[in-house]
Design an enzyme around this catalytic site. Structure first.
Site, PDB file in Angstrom:
ATOM      1  N   GLY A  40       0.835  -1.195   0.000  1.00 21.92           N
ATOM      2  CA  GLY A  40       0.000   0.000   0.000  1.00 21.92           C
ATOM      3  C   GLY A  40       0.873   1.249   0.000  1.00 21.92           C
ATOM      4  N   GLY A  42      -0.575   4.573   0.151  1.00 22.25           N
ATOM      5  CA  GLY A  42      -1.284   5.778   0.570  1.00 22.25           C
ATOM      6  C   GLY A  42      -0.447   6.515   1.603  1.00 22.25           C
ATOM      7  N   LEU A  43      -1.097   7.369   2.365  1.00 21.45           N
ATOM      8  CA  LEU A  43      -0.328   8.141   3.338  1.00 21.45           C
ATOM      9  C   LEU A  43       0.429   7.251   4.310  1.00 21.45           C
ATOM     10  CD1 LEU A  43      -2.650  11.133   4.156  1.00 21.45           C
ATOM     11  CD2 LEU A  43      -0.298  11.231   3.348  1.00 21.45           C
ATOM     12  N   GLY A  45       1.291   3.920   4.008  1.00 22.64           N
ATOM     13  CA  GLY A  45       2.282   3.056   3.368  1.00 22.64           C
ATOM     14  C   GLY A  45       3.480   3.816   2.835  1.00 22.64           C
ATOM     15  N   ARG A 330     -21.561  12.791  11.668  1.00 14.36           N
ATOM     16  CA  ARG A 330     -21.888  12.031  10.461  1.00 14.36           C
ATOM     17  C   ARG A 330     -22.843  10.873  10.700  1.00 14.36           C
ATOM     18  NH1 ARG A 330     -15.868  11.761   7.628  1.00 14.36           N
ATOM     19  NH2 ARG A 330     -15.802  13.968   7.113  1.00 14.36           N
ATOM     20  N   HIS A 401     -18.355   4.912   3.527  1.00 17.68           N
ATOM     21  CA  HIS A 401     -17.220   5.821   3.392  1.00 17.68           C
ATOM     22  C   HIS A 401     -15.932   5.320   4.040  1.00 17.68           C
ATOM     23  CE1 HIS A 401     -15.190   9.598   2.910  1.00 17.68           C
ATOM     24  NE2 HIS A 401     -15.153   9.858   4.191  1.00 17.68           N
ATOM     25  N   ARG A 435     -15.580   7.809  13.247  1.00 19.98           N
ATOM     26  CA  ARG A 435     -14.413   8.679  13.060  1.00 19.98           C
ATOM     27  C   ARG A 435     -14.851  10.126  12.873  1.00 19.98           C
ATOM     28  NH1 ARG A 435     -12.279  10.951   8.865  1.00 19.98           N
ATOM     29  NH2 ARG A 435     -13.251   9.682   7.252  1.00 19.98           N
TER      30      ARG A 435
END
Lengths: 639, 250
Positions: A40, A42-43, A45, A330, A401, A435
């Site tokens: 991965g 992303g941020l 990884g 949310r 999400h 979250r």
């Protein structure tokens, strides 16, 4: 199995300092003898791969996309939280810790959440030094905006593309290490399996997505930073390629899976418009600062929005939650929308949306002011729907999400398999049952830059004498053989339905029975239906093409095969949690006013599921009790 | 809607490709362009034919993975729009749509509409970064950046790396992509130390990858989904000259 979270002793604010003080180290000369695999980019990884590379470890970085910069962190719009208190509005690490713990409905570890807030300070420093162009005030200092669920301004942003800019900073740090040859990059490679030797994670099996070649890679430690699995619902805000396969296959090799049913359903996404739809585009939460949410008071009202008079509109969030109104968190906003839609008040051609109306804000502030704040979002809305939202209200709808659940990890972010770490959205650790906005970029970055480099070193310290791990080990051969068989099986079925057909069916079952609200009856039904669907999938799916070529349908088939297993575990998880907390809402457990009823006496724990060995057996539930020493759980009220 | 599609099919890097005709009925004007391709693939799968491979991921215009040439335009007819954000309401019933991969010497076709854009990664790794290790950063507000500079840096940094600029350039030049990163880092105060080397190394890598030269037609800016300005290219030329001059000045 007794789960040990390994939380350091001492007062809350000293736990992480104490850990770092006593963590074991690896001599710089020894680091290049140690191999680490990171899956991965992303941020989480990219940042851990770059950081370990800088320290001198031998890193291999894998991603299924054609370049690391496409990982789905790129899509986060709103911002990243940090307790810098630059606005002088009373923010602090402690306050951020309390907000996050409360936002998660007291279903996360205090020590983890505190560390997240603590490390938020360093993250902003790091990103600025990398050249991330955050929003600034005219004096040149960093600006902040506010986000849902808090009373301070602690959100740093780069227009509506904060995720992209943070990811590019991290990607560039990663590419710098690729140039220095401390990191070897494997783009267009998908992880198929984890290899465990003598109870330690020792490598992975991957498929080269262009040639179909199955490769073996060995290492002293394996890091999974593979993101969330919300795409299991088929319609979601996630990228098409997001998947749960890496963590699921690790789960089947012994890593516990925590709270799989805790999925955040975001309230402001664009509604589904037809069967062909592939994803639901998110509209930033920030729109709720000026937009008012309503539905017609009369059920099945088919009039155009602008022709419905004010007194016949139901501003249900303002009605039910006067203190927070349209900015209710949310989970609460999404549930309230579903309640109205289910009662027949939904709008739009499929009756599956609610209005987000800017007419009052435009009247009060002028269209220019609204355009300045949200112009790009209004443009995006028009591009997708062909509707001008300055003239008529937007139609929005809840969409899957974020996965709060993921692989169970201890304080060191290590799973129940020694040497296997899970970072970012792929783990369960910091967000509890819900979250808060702008905390996902933060958690992914903090895990990768500031936590894992210490904890992985602590693990590797006793691996120096192990020597090179060989891919000739029988466990590697076994895994290659099994995965080739799995692929060939899928190609051999040659049935009559496409992979997407099954994915859509599964998504609908999960959205209906394990989505915004759940019941024991519905979950029991869904478990049986998903099992039936899985059986049918293996009899009747059609996967075209061959293995030895680029084959997107084959990639999808592997992921959906895993989703059909994950979906069942999600339902078990939701079924055994006889309470409502955060995003998990069981209809049987609500107050008279229809609010979530948490049960701290019986359910103040994290569910950590153990693979029972086969699909025929029921998953095994292990519990990690949560202890609250510093903040006592209270009832979350936004009334 | 009914569409006649002419799609580039190519088995792998080495195979000879060709345009293949397909007819697609029942196209909904609210579909995105990629959902139209999904629908075509569903039809191909039902007929036991091989589906068309195309790149895509986020489908909200930010990851930069999607991108095809539609009737001769990279990402299709709309300005500042990626292929995934383009919707079928922009096309007419009965229209013939030509769909090709991004073509350039620097972007070899992998299969059908998928191309290899790893050259962009190598350009970035030649210097498109600030050499700051994790943990070395000073307090964020110790480096003030004026609002105007921060906004200008953002405008350049907004590039999504899709490669439409290369595909649309008659020279197959990667000048817009490369210059956007050079410019972002040339104007921010925190990235001054490597400014000269960065410009020289990134440009050298760009040339090495087989991208052509910029001859200022400005077509790239027109097709760029993020509206990256060609002024970045002017800035890159300035940075290159500045670095070449200063390199020899002891």
């Amino acid at each position: 199995m007794k789960l040990d979270a390994k939380i350091p002793q001492g007062p809350l604010e000293e736990k992480w300092l104490n850990y770092k003080k006593t963590a074991r180290l690896v001599n710089p000369a020894n680091r290049k003898k140690l191999d680490v695999i990171v899956v991965g980019t992303g941020l989480a990884g990219s940042s851990v791969a770059a950081s370990l590379g800088e320290m001198g470890y031998n890193v291999k970085s894998f991603c299924f996309q054609d370049t690391p910069r496409r990982a789905h962190s790129v899509a986060a719009q709103g911002g990243v939280n940090a307790a810098k208190n630059y606005k002088n509005d009373g923010d602090s690490v402690y306050r951020m810790f309390v907000d996050t713990l409360k936002g998660g409905d007291f279903r996360a570890r205090e020590a983890n959440v505190y560390r997240l807030a603590e490390c938020s300070l360093n993250l902003i420093d790091q990103a600025v030094a990398q050249g991330v162009p955050f929003g600034r005030e005219y004096g040149g200092y960093l600006n902040n905006r506010s986000f849902g669920g808090v009373q301070v301004s602690r959100t740093f942003y780069a227009r509506g593309q904060t995720g992209q800019q943070l990811l590019l900073g991290t990607y560039q740090a990663l590419m710098r290490q690729v140039d220095k040859k401390t990191v070897a990059l494997y783009s267009s490679h998908e992880m198929l399996d984890l290899v465990v030797i003598d109870e330690r994670a020792r490598g992975i099996i991957v498929r080269n997505l262009e040639t179909g070649e199955i490769e073996k890679h060995a290492a002293h430690a394996v890091v999974l930073a593979t993101g969330g699995f919300g795409k299991i619902y088929y319609l979601s805000t996630l990228a098409m390629g997001c998947n749960g396969s890496a963590i699921w296959r690790a789960h089947k090799k012994g890593a516990f899976f925590a709270s799989p049913s805790w999925t955040q359903i975001h309230p402001t996404s664009l509604p589904q418009s037809g069967d062909y739809q592939s994803k639901l585009t998110l509209m930033s939460e920030s729109l709720r600062n000026d937009g008012r949410i309503w539905v017609p008071k009369k059920a099945e009202d088919t009039r155009e929005a602008n022709t419905i008079p004010e007194e016949e509109r139901d501003y249900y969030l303002e009605r039910r939650y006067p203190a927070f109104g349209n900015l209710a968190p949310r989970d609460i906003s999404s549930r309230a929308a579903k309640e109205r839609i289910d009662a027949g008040h939904g709008v739009g051609p499929l009756k599956n949306a609610v209005y987000l109306d800017f007419s009052k804000a435009i009247k009060e502030q002028g269209q220019a002011k609204i355009a300045e704040k949200y112009g790009n979002l209004f443009r995006m809305y028009e591009k997708i729907t062909g509707t001008n939202a300055y003239k008529e209200p937007m139609k929005i709808s809840p969409a899957a999400h974020f996965s709060m659940g993921g692989l169970w990890v201890d304080y060191e972010l290590m799973t129940t398999i020694p040497g296997l770490f899970a970072l970012g959205e792929a783990n369960f650790a910091d967000h509890g049952a819900n979250r808060l906005g702008a905390n996902s970029l933060l958690q992914a970055s903090v895990d990768g830059y500031f936590i894992a480099p210490y904890t992985i070193a602590n693990y590797l310290a006793d691996q120096i004498r192990t020597g090179k791990i060989s891919t000739d080990h029988p466990e590697f051969e076994k895994a290659v053989k099994e995965n080739k068989e799995k692929i060939n099986n899928l190609l051999r079925i040659k049935g009559s339905r496409s992979v997407d057909y099954y994915h859509k069916k599964l998504g609908k079952l999960l959205y209906d029975y394990c989505g915004l609200t759940r019941t024991a009856e519905g979950l029991t039904y869904a478990i049986e239906e998903i099992k039936k669907l899985r059986e049918e999938f293996y009899k009747n799916v059609y996967v075209p093409g061959e293995n030895d070529t680029m084959n997107a349908e084959l990639e999808k088939a592997g992921r959906v095969a895993d989703y059909l297993e994950i979906g069942v575990l999600m339902c078990y998880d939701a079924l055994t949690r006889n309470e409502s907390c955060g995003a998990h809402f069981r209809e049987e457990f609500q107050t008279e006013e229809g609010e979530a009823q948490r049960n701290d006496v019986d359910f103040q724990y994290i569910s950590a599921w153990e693979w029972p060995g086969s699909l025929e057996q029921e998953p095994i539930l292990n519990k990690e009790e949560l202890k609250f020493e510093f903040v006592q759980p209270t009832i979350r009220s936004y009334k | 809607m009914k569409l006649h599609l002419k799609i580039w099919r190519q088995k792998n890097r080495k195979a000879q490709g060709k345009l293949v005709n397909y007819t697609l009925e029942n196209v909904n004007p609210h579909m995105s362009f990629l959902e139209m391709l999904d629908t075509l693939n569903e039809q191909l799968i039902q007929n036991k034919e091989e589906p068309v491979e195309f790149d895509h991921d986020c489908r909200e215009g930010i990851c930069g993975q999607c991108g095809v040439v539609i009737n001769g335009n990279a990402h299709g007819p709309l300005e500042n729009t990626t292929t995934c954000q383009l919707h079928m309401r922009e096309f007419k019933d009965g229209e013939t749509v030509l769909i090709e991969p991004f073509r350039a010497k620097g972007f070899p076709v992998k299969k059908d509409l998928k191309v290899d854009r790893s050259a962009f990664d190598r350009i970035i790794s030649a210097g498109g970064y600030v050499s700051v290790n994790t943990g070395q950063a000073p307090e964020a507000n110790s480096i003030p950046v004026s609002h105007a500079i921060a906004e200008a840096a953002f405008d350049s940094a907004a590039c999504i790396g899709c490669g439409a600029c290369v595909a649309t350039c008659k020279n197959g030049s990667a000048a817009l992509f490369t210059s956007a990163k050079i410019t972002q880092l040339a104007i921010l105060p925190q990235s001054q130390e490597e400014r000269k080397e960065r410009a020289l190394n990134m440009i050298a890598q760009m040339d090495k990858e087989g991208f052509g030269h910029c001859s200022n037609t400005e077509a790239c800016e027109v097709e760029c989904p993020q509206g990256i300005s060609v002024l970045n290219i002017a800035r890159m030329n300035y940075e290159y000259n500045r670095a070449s001059f200063l390199k020899f000045k002891k």
